[in-house]
Every structure is written in C-alpha cells, then in structure tokens.
Write an enzyme that holds these catalytic residues in place. Structure first.
Site, PDB file in Angstrom:
ATOM      1  N   HIS A  79       0.821  -1.204   0.000  1.00  0.00           N
ATOM      2  CA  HIS A  79       0.000   0.000   0.000  1.00  0.00           C
ATOM      3  C   HIS A  79       0.862   1.265   0.000  1.00  0.00           C
ATOM      4  O   HIS A  79       2.011   1.253   0.456  1.00  0.00           O
ATOM      5  CB  HIS A  79      -0.918   0.007   1.216  1.00  0.00           C
ATOM      6  CG  HIS A  79      -2.000  -1.024   1.136  1.00  0.00           C
ATOM      7  ND1 HIS A  79      -3.031  -1.085   2.044  1.00  0.00           N
ATOM      8  CD2 HIS A  79      -2.225  -2.024   0.253  1.00  0.00           C
ATOM      9  CE1 HIS A  79      -3.833  -2.081   1.723  1.00  0.00           C
ATOM     10  NE2 HIS A  79      -3.364  -2.666   0.649  1.00  0.00           N
ATOM     11  N   GLU A  81       0.619   3.943   1.784  1.00  0.00           N
ATOM     12  CA  GLU A  81       0.996   4.366   3.136  1.00  0.00           C
ATOM     13  C   GLU A  81       2.181   3.550   3.642  1.00  0.00           C
ATOM     14  O   GLU A  81       3.106   4.078   4.258  1.00  0.00           O
ATOM     15  CB  GLU A  81      -0.167   4.174   4.119  1.00  0.00           C
ATOM     16  CG  GLU A  81      -1.460   4.855   3.725  1.00  0.00           C
ATOM     17  CD  GLU A  81      -2.419   3.938   2.979  1.00  0.00           C
ATOM     18  OE1 GLU A  81      -3.614   3.955   3.310  1.00  0.00           O
ATOM     19  OE2 GLU A  81      -1.978   3.219   2.048  1.00  0.00           O
ATOM     20  N   CYS A 116      -6.624   1.163   5.434  1.00  0.00           N
ATOM     21  CA  CYS A 116      -7.113  -0.126   5.904  1.00  0.00           C
ATOM     22  C   CYS A 116      -6.615  -0.330   7.343  1.00  0.00           C
ATOM     23  O   CYS A 116      -5.797   0.441   7.837  1.00  0.00           O
ATOM     24  CB  CYS A 116      -6.619  -1.252   4.995  1.00  0.00           C
ATOM     25  SG  CYS A 116      -4.853  -1.614   5.123  1.00  0.00           S
TER      26      CYS A 116
END
Length: 140
Positions: A79, A81, A116
């Site tokens: 991801h 992030e 998430c």
C-alpha cells in the site's frame, strides 16, 4: 490572489504520486509531511524486484471479483501508506501528517483514502499524528 491550503497542496502532491501506482484496481499516493516539509512519498505497487500487476496484466483479486477491503492476502501490492512509511526516517515521522489520495482505475472516480486496518496500525506505530484524505480527516 487566493492560495490553496496546506492540506489541499499536499493532497494534490499525493494525487501526482498516485500516478506512479502499478495496481490494476486503484491508484493511491501517500505523502508524509511534518512542519510543511515532505518527509516521504509512496504509491501502491509490487515489492521491489517483483513484477508489477500492470506489467503482468493480471490481478487475482480483480479476476475473482473480490470486493475492496477483503482478501488482502491475495494482493501482491504494498500500500501507498506502507511504502511511504518504509521509505521515511522513523524519527522524522513523529507528529507528522500523512496525506492519502486514491482513484478507481476503472472509471477514474475517487476512491476512499481511509487507510485499511493494517495501514492504520502502521501509521500509529510510526507515530504519525494525523491522517488526511479526501472525504475525511482523522486523528488530530
């Protein structure tokens, strides 16, 4: 002359970063900022040294029509992030803000930038104080 806010400025940068994404489903970009200085950026894609989904032209989750937020173990991508955190100096992230921008590949519509659960834990562990994304602003 009206200048854009710092939040809008860094979200726009996250938007540009997302254009490096190699995911076939969603393009995400993340920018970690402290004191209005960029510490790190990241976009979603395969780990270093592995073939990207856009090059393979195949996404297992897309082929199986798995909804967003489910069966992450089938995804080969890291991801945005996570990549931004991995690439940053850990001391520099304390008290920082992470800006997240995402779009859906299929129609170009905005995707939720809300992290998430795994990314949320990583953000907390990195001591990032604030999460900002289109449509939301968490932890102040």
């Amino acid at each position: 002359m009206t200048r854009i806010s710092w939040d809008d400025y860094f979200l726009e940068i996250a938007k540009v970063v997302s254009k490096r994404s190699t995911c076939l489903r969603r393009h995400y970009g993340a920018v970690i900022v402290r004191d209005n200085k960029i510490i790190s950026t990241g976009y979603n894609g395969a780990p270093r040294g592995e073939e990207n989904c856009c090059d393979r032209k195949y996404c297992e989750r897309e082929e199986k029509q798995i909804p967003a937020g489910e069966r992450y173990e089938l995804c080969r991508g890291v991801h945005a992030e996570q990549n931004a955190i991995i690439n940053a100096d850990s001391a520099a992230m304390e008290g920082a803000t992470i800006y997240i921008y995402g779009t859906n590949v299929r129609d170009g519509s905005l995707a939720s930038g809300k992290p998430c659960m795994l990314c949320e834990r990583m953000i907390k562990n990195a001591r990032i104080a604030r999460i900002t994304y289109l449509g939301g602003n968490e932890r102040e």
